[in-house]
Design a protein around this motif. Structure first.
Motif, PDB file in Angstrom:
ATOM      1  N   UNK A  34       8.265   8.340   1.077  1.00 11.14           N
ATOM      2  CA  UNK A  34       7.204   7.194   1.223  1.00 11.14           C
ATOM      3  C   UNK A  34       5.589   7.864   1.377  1.00 11.14           C
ATOM      4  N   UNK A  35       4.935   7.401   0.389  1.00  9.61           N
ATOM      5  CA  UNK A  35       3.430   7.664   0.561  1.00  9.61           C
ATOM      6  C   UNK A  35       2.432   6.669   1.264  1.00  9.61           C
ATOM      7  N   UNK A  36       2.123   7.088   2.497  1.00  6.14           N
ATOM      8  CA  UNK A  36       1.287   6.203   3.283  1.00  6.14           C
ATOM      9  C   UNK A  36      -0.221   6.550   3.066  1.00  6.14           C
ATOM     10  N   UNK A  37      -0.532   7.380   1.980  1.00  9.55           N
ATOM     11  CA  UNK A  37      -2.035   7.607   2.199  1.00  9.55           C
ATOM     12  C   UNK A  37      -2.916   6.659   1.677  1.00  9.55           C
ATOM     13  N   UNK A  50       5.804  13.735   7.215  1.00  6.89           N
ATOM     14  CA  UNK A  50       5.502  14.453   6.109  1.00  6.89           C
ATOM     15  C   UNK A  50       5.057  15.954   6.176  1.00  6.89           C
ATOM     16  N   UNK A  51       4.109  16.009   6.843  1.00  5.00           N
ATOM     17  CA  UNK A  51       3.289  17.388   7.003  1.00  5.00           C
ATOM     18  C   UNK A  51       4.365  18.601   7.503  1.00  5.00           C
ATOM     19  N   UNK A  52       5.684  18.031   8.316  1.00 13.41           N
ATOM     20  CA  UNK A  52       6.609  19.094   8.796  1.00 13.41           C
ATOM     21  C   UNK A  52       7.108  19.857   7.368  1.00 13.41           C
ATOM     22  N   UNK A  53       6.858  19.017   6.083  1.00 16.62           N
ATOM     23  CA  UNK A  53       7.492  19.613   4.672  1.00 16.62           C
ATOM     24  C   UNK A  53       6.446  20.511   4.272  1.00 16.62           C
ATOM     25  N   UNK A  82       2.830  11.476   4.236  1.00 15.48           N
ATOM     26  CA  UNK A  82       4.076  11.101   3.799  1.00 15.48           C
ATOM     27  C   UNK A  82       4.962  10.699   4.893  1.00 15.48           C
ATOM     28  N   UNK A  83       5.807  10.211   4.643  1.00 20.81           N
ATOM     29  CA  UNK A  83       6.889  10.036   5.682  1.00 20.81           C
ATOM     30  C   UNK A  83       8.177  10.016   4.999  1.00 20.81           C
ATOM     31  N   UNK A 137       0.782  -1.039  -0.021  1.00 17.60           N
ATOM     32  CA  UNK A 137       0.124  -0.124   0.121  1.00 17.60           C
ATOM     33  C   UNK A 137       0.903   1.211  -0.081  1.00 17.60           C
ATOM     34  N   UNK A 138       1.896   1.172   0.536  1.00 12.63           N
ATOM     35  CA  UNK A 138       2.960   2.305   0.524  1.00 12.63           C
ATOM     36  C   UNK A 138       3.663   2.569  -0.835  1.00 12.63           C
ATOM     37  N   UNK A 139       3.449   3.713  -1.181  1.00 16.35           N
ATOM     38  CA  UNK A 139       4.290   3.996  -2.637  1.00 16.35           C
ATOM     39  C   UNK A 139       5.258   4.628  -2.229  1.00 16.35           C
ATOM     40  N   UNK A 140       6.581   4.258  -3.041  1.00 16.28           N
ATOM     41  CA  UNK A 140       7.764   4.807  -3.068  1.00 16.28           C
ATOM     42  C   UNK A 140       8.552   4.747  -4.340  1.00 16.28           C
ATOM     43  N   UNK A 141       9.202   5.772  -4.661  1.00 17.59           N
ATOM     44  CA  UNK A 141       9.826   5.988  -5.816  1.00 17.59           C
ATOM     45  C   UNK A 141      11.554   5.927  -5.601  1.00 17.59           C
TER      46      UNK A 141
END
Ligand SMILES: Cc1ncc(COP(=O)(O)O)c(C=O)c1O
Length: 396
Positions: free
Chosen positions: A332-335, A359-362, A369-370, A318-322
């Motif tokens: 890493x996209x945990x959405x 991720x929200x810190x960015x 995201x993480x 489920x986690x998307x990463x490139x």
């Protein structure tokens, strides 16, 4: 010399922010839990050994036994010039180089030197949080030209929005992050030319943070923005040895400012900054003898990124990463889990006891995201991912 990057070197009780910084980390709100079992993969430094010629150069400095005020020898500037010519075909004049004890420090000085309170500064969120701090704490206004997330997980620039923001008479600066932290995006020459042209037309000064420019994937290329434009008067570039050679604790950033008046303004605001003898010795060693180690460490990081990607595909699909073009961070996209940021945080930081960066810190574009910093021994990364995977198993 062959380096063993799988070796786990304990950094506890070495004054490490990452491994000993429990109080500070809790204070600034990164996490509630931090104990002896915590695996910290948040701050961007490496848990990997540095190159031997650097260790030798620092030993030599120690052996001298006196650590007084120091000056920059010619060799310091020549080493920088040599490195950038060799690696990026970028000819830097000696007088263009300005030392700063840190990149965040240099960004703050640039904001104070080249903009006025109330003016607008463009950044591209999600982006390294101190960009926002440098703008807001100095009383300037963030103009967010958010990065566009494409369907394959890559990121691109919204040029229409960028131009609109640059045209605004109140906008006077653009802080470019290339390679981009946290997305790992490297901007193409075409994109850089276009950004520069827009900024030049609208009198917007570009501060280019290129400190990740030597940490790129094997099949990618990075070009400094100054290499792709004819006129560099409106560009100030931050370079550093801190990320590339794992010497963030030695505080060595070099700012390249070709326009003499701008250089003077920057220097006037910053004041005289003397280097430490360790910083000088380190820079000369890494820029003259660093290729072999950098080649090996880059290959190791590339391998770790492949490992992270396949681990997630297998255990947390489920986690998307490139795999990013550059940097040693992965976004890493945990959405896909449909959880709130708090719940994602709770599972990773409190239950798995792994410390990443929310991720929200960015910026709000980073919600769900993480960011993980991967330049650690692969067995440690594996252990961290295994712990995280357990906590999301019920949702896979
Ligand atoms: C894009 C970027 N700029 C600046 C820094 C910090 O650099 P310094 O330690 O030289 O202030 C970092 C550290 O992660 C970074 O990623």
């Amino acid at each position: 010399m062959i380096y063993d990057f799988d070796e786990i070197i304990s950094r506890r009780r070495t004054y490490s922010l990452k491994w000993d910084g429990e109080e500070l980390i809790k204070d600034i709100g990164y996490t509630e839990r931090y104990d002896y079992e915590t695996i910290p993969l948040f701050t961007a430094d490496m848990d990997l050994p540095v190159m031997q010629p650097l260790i030798d150069a620092l030993h030599q400095t120690v052996d001298h036994r006196i650590f007084g005020y120091s000056i920059f020898p010619n060799e310091y500037f020549e080493s920088i010039q040599h490195w950038f010519k060799k690696r990026h075909d970028w000819v830097i004049k000696r007088e263009e180089i300005v030392y700063s004890p840190g990149t965040v420090h240099a960004l703050n000085i640039a904001v104070q030197a080249f903009t006025k309170p109330g003016e607008g500064i463009i950044i591209q969120r999600p982006v390294y949080p101190p960009f926002t701090t440098a703008i807001e704490r100095n009383g300037r206004i963030v103009q967010n030209n958010a990065m566009k997330c494409e369907s394959d997980g890559s990121f691109s620039i919204d040029f229409v929005d960028f131009e609109e923001k640059a045209k605004d008479k109140n906008t006077t600066m653009f802080i470019l992050c290339n390679p981009h932290n946290p997305t790992g995006n490297i901007f193409t020459n075409k994109e850089l030319k276009r950004l520069s042209k827009i900024c030049e037309e609208h009198n917007v000064i570009i501060v280019a943070d290129e400190i990740h420019g030597d940490l790129i994937r094997k099949n990618k290329r990075f070009t400094p923005i100054c290499k792709v434009v004819e006129n560099t008067d409106h560009i100030v570039t931050c370079t550093a040895i801190n990320k590339t050679f794992n010497v963030a604790g030695l505080h060595c950033t070099n700012v390249i400012i070709s326009n003499p008046e701008r250089r003077k303004t920057f220097n006037d605001i910053m004041g005289m900054q003397l280097p430490s003898p360790f910083t000088i010795a380190a820079l000369i060693a890494v820029y003259n003898e660093g290729d072999e180690w950098l080649e090996q460490v880059t290959q190791y990081i590339d391998g770790t990124m492949e490992f992270v990607k396949s681990f997630l595909a297998e255990n947390m699909p489920t986690v998307k990463v490139r795999i990013p073009d550059g940097t040693y961070v992965m976004w890493m996209d945990f959405n896909g889990y449909g959880l709130s940021d708090q719940e994602i945080h709770h599972r990773i930081y409190n239950k798995a006891n792994v410390l990443l960066e929310d991720g929200w810190m960015f910026g709000k574009e980073g919600e769900g995201f993480q960011r993980i910093c991967v330049p650690s021994p692969r067995p440690l990364i594996k252990q961290a991912l295994e712990r995280i995977a357990v906590e999301f198993q019920d949702l896979e």
